[in-house]
Write an enzyme that holds these catalytic residues in place. Structure first.
Site, PDB file in Angstrom:
ATOM      1  N   SER A 124       0.824  -1.206   0.000  1.00  0.00           N
ATOM      2  CA  SER A 124       0.000   0.000   0.000  1.00  0.00           C
ATOM      3  C   SER A 124       0.857   1.255   0.000  1.00  0.00           C
ATOM      4  O   SER A 124       0.359   2.323  -0.299  1.00  0.00           O
ATOM      5  CB  SER A 124      -0.985   0.020   1.172  1.00  0.00           C
ATOM      6  OG  SER A 124      -0.426  -0.505   2.316  1.00  0.00           O
ATOM      7  N   HIS A 145      -3.880  -4.189  -5.142  1.00  0.00           N
ATOM      8  CA  HIS A 145      -3.961  -3.649  -3.787  1.00  0.00           C
ATOM      9  C   HIS A 145      -5.343  -3.840  -3.175  1.00  0.00           C
ATOM     10  O   HIS A 145      -6.295  -3.146  -3.540  1.00  0.00           O
ATOM     11  CB  HIS A 145      -3.576  -2.154  -3.802  1.00  0.00           C
ATOM     12  CG  HIS A 145      -3.579  -1.524  -2.448  1.00  0.00           C
ATOM     13  ND1 HIS A 145      -4.083  -0.276  -2.198  1.00  0.00           N
ATOM     14  CD2 HIS A 145      -3.144  -1.992  -1.242  1.00  0.00           C
ATOM     15  CE1 HIS A 145      -3.960   0.000  -0.915  1.00  0.00           C
ATOM     16  NE2 HIS A 145      -3.389  -1.031  -0.316  1.00  0.00           N
TER      17      HIS A 145
END
Ligand code: NAI
Length: 506
Positions: A124, A145
């Protein structure tokens, strides 16, 4: 062009912790064969058992059939070594957040998997490109993600960098859909979409607190009730923990070379240093007893003292809902052209503070209060200036308060609380669009699903009107002379052209 879409997928998941387990679970539920690897001895098997137990709970609740449970469980295999990932078509890593360790893992994987296998990272905060650059075939590296908890947060950002081939993102989009998630595409930039767009809510709220405009429970109440956010910013900081949020705020700020729009707050850093992290330390902004937040009640409503209220003819015309509200609340109106000696002067600033508006209209500051005309329906915000007399403040508080629509009284602020927080969020969303990090549609999808905001930043801007958001920011910029509030070109042009903020460039 890669032809891997023709063969059934096998997904390798490296790192079987919180995120890896979630990804493996939804992949298995989505009909994809999964191979789970963790370098902690027994870690892979432990994770497989935990996922099967989780699926069992879903079946017990009737959320999946016994047959689906058996099929999904059979799709989960443990990889004893990295070499067992050789048949994978996609490998996603969810290991420790460390650039060197991730680069080393991808280098090892390249020697094991085929050239067509996608190597994806769930990072992230690291650059997907910096990870890819270590690879021989960096064209097949992308970000995948996910958000925590993966099975419930139905959004996934698919990140392409300058080295990533087009087919790689297409393939991950297809896989995300098979997993029952909504994919959005983003280019490799700090914070991608969600963690980039999320900066406005927290940093502007911290700024409001830092300026002593209102105490944090009041800011939370205003943003929850007036603007419809599920959690107030300080409740959210307590939930995430300042040990997590503060480094993210600093990292995004620094990765964008000290972009003032993302400037973190010294207040948050101080509280982090003090160990007031949030729920996990039982004390953050709020105190938590046995996991329950100790509520801080709203200030008492003063007794009603009917003074007449004067509103300029221009404001009454610009905001008919306010004029109507005065009637509905049974407030005595001073209808004269200029306010009488004993009337409260009500002003309706948009991006301005009460001091500026009172002086511009030649009103007596002692008798002037502001009402936020843009956020009126669920909660009302009244604003004083440093000269407002306590009697006028209390009388206005009592007059505008009802059981259904309570009032918050705050100190002078250019744009109250909601106007400036919402305008900041909209502006950052617009700039994400301006930089072509993602399409307007994907920005709004990512923010509503990833952050749970009532609307995406661009739809939020459209709801207020692009021209109104521009006016708020221009006035904030005028007041503070801080480039933090400079409007994004995306907002400025669409406001000038009278277009929706969701309109892409032609
Ligand atoms: P975690 O600590 O729960 O799990 C990490 C797992 O990876 C552990 O089981 C560990 O034994 C294993 N591991 C560590 N190094 C390894 C290696 N070299 N090879 C194989 N296995 C290894 O961590 P979590 O929370 O699941 O996060 C993993 C990744 O996902 C990080 O990159 C993080 O930034 C990212 N992420 C985390 C989110 C979160 O909310 N926790 C949200 C989005 C992304």
């Amino acid at each position: 062009m890669n032809d891997s879409s023709k063969t059934p997928d096998v997904l390798g998941v490296v790192g079987a912790g919180l995120m890896g387990r979630g990804i493996a679970q939804i992949a298995a539920q989505g009909g994809i064969e999964v191979k789970l690897y963790d370098n902690r001895p027994g870690g892979g098997e432990e994770a497989r058992e935990a996922i099967v137990a989780m699926l069992g709970k879903l079946a017990a609740k009737g959320k999946m059939t016994e047959a689906d449970l058996a099929a999904a469980s059979a799709r989960l295999q443990v990889a004893a070594t990295l070499n067992d990932l050789a048949p994978c078509t996609v490998v996603v890593e969810a290991i420790v957040e460390n650039l060197d360790v991730k680069r080393e893992l991808f280098t090892q994987l390249e020697a094991i998997v085929s050239e067509k296998c996608i190597l994806a990272t769930n990072t992230s905060s690291l650059s997907v490109t910096a990870i890819a650059a270590a690879c021989k075939h960096s064209n097949r590296v992308a970000g995948f993600h996910f958000f925590s908890p993966v099975p419930l947060m139905k959004i996934v950002e698919i990140i392409s960098g300058p080295l990533t081939d087009g087919w790689v993102a297409d393939k991950l989009i297809q896989m995300a859909k098979a997993m029952g998630h909504t994919p959005v595409r983003a280019s490799d930039t700090p914070g991608f979409i969600v963690n980039h767009a999320g900066r406005g809510y927290l940093t502007e709220s911290l700024r409001i607190l830092g300026e002593s405009i209102a105490p944090y429970p009041e800011v939370d109440r205003i943003l929850r009730q007036s603007a419809g956010f599920r959690m107030g910013p300080f409740e959210l900081l307590d939930l995430t923990g300042l040990d997590v949020s503060q480094p993210v705020m600093e990292s995004i700020y620094n990765q964008f070379y000290q972009e003032p729009r993302f400037r973190p707050s010294p207040l948050a850093r101080l509280r982090q240093a003090a160990g007031l992290l949030g729920r996990k330390t039982k004390r953050g902004f709020y105190v938590y007893t046995e996991g329950q937040k100790q509520e801080i009640p709203a200030p008492a409503v003063p007794a009603r003292n009917d003074m007449s209220v004067w509103l300029s003819a221009n404001d009454a015309k610009a905001f008919p809902a306010v004029a109507e509200l005065l009637g509905t609340l049974g407030i005595k109106r001073d209808q004269a052209e200029r306010p009488g000696d004993k009337s409260i002067c009500l002003v309706l600033p948009v991006g301005q503070d009460v001091t500026t508006v009172a002086l511009a209209q030649g009103l007596d500051p002692e008798r002037t209060v502001g009402l936020d005309p843009l956020f009126l329906n669920k909660q009302r915000t009244l604003m004083t200036n440093p000269k407002t007399s306590p009697a006028v403040r209390d009388a206005a508080h009592a007059m505008f308060h009802t059981e259904e629509v309570p009032v918050s009284v705050i100190h002078d602020s250019a744009g109250f609380v909601c106007q400036r927080v919402v305008a900041t969020i909209v502006n950052i969303g617009c700039d994400i669009a301006q930089q072509s990090i993602a399409t307007p549609e994907d920005i709004d999808k990512a923010v509503t699903l990833g952050l749970g905001y009532p609307k995406g930043p661009l739809a939020m801007g459209d709801a207020l009107g692009a021209a109104t958001v521009l006016k708020i920011l221009d006035n904030l910029f005028d007041f503070y002379r801080d480039p933090r509030y400079r409007p994004s070109p995306w907002l400025k042009r669409r406001a000038m052209l009278g277009m929706s903020l969701l309109t892409p460039d032609s």
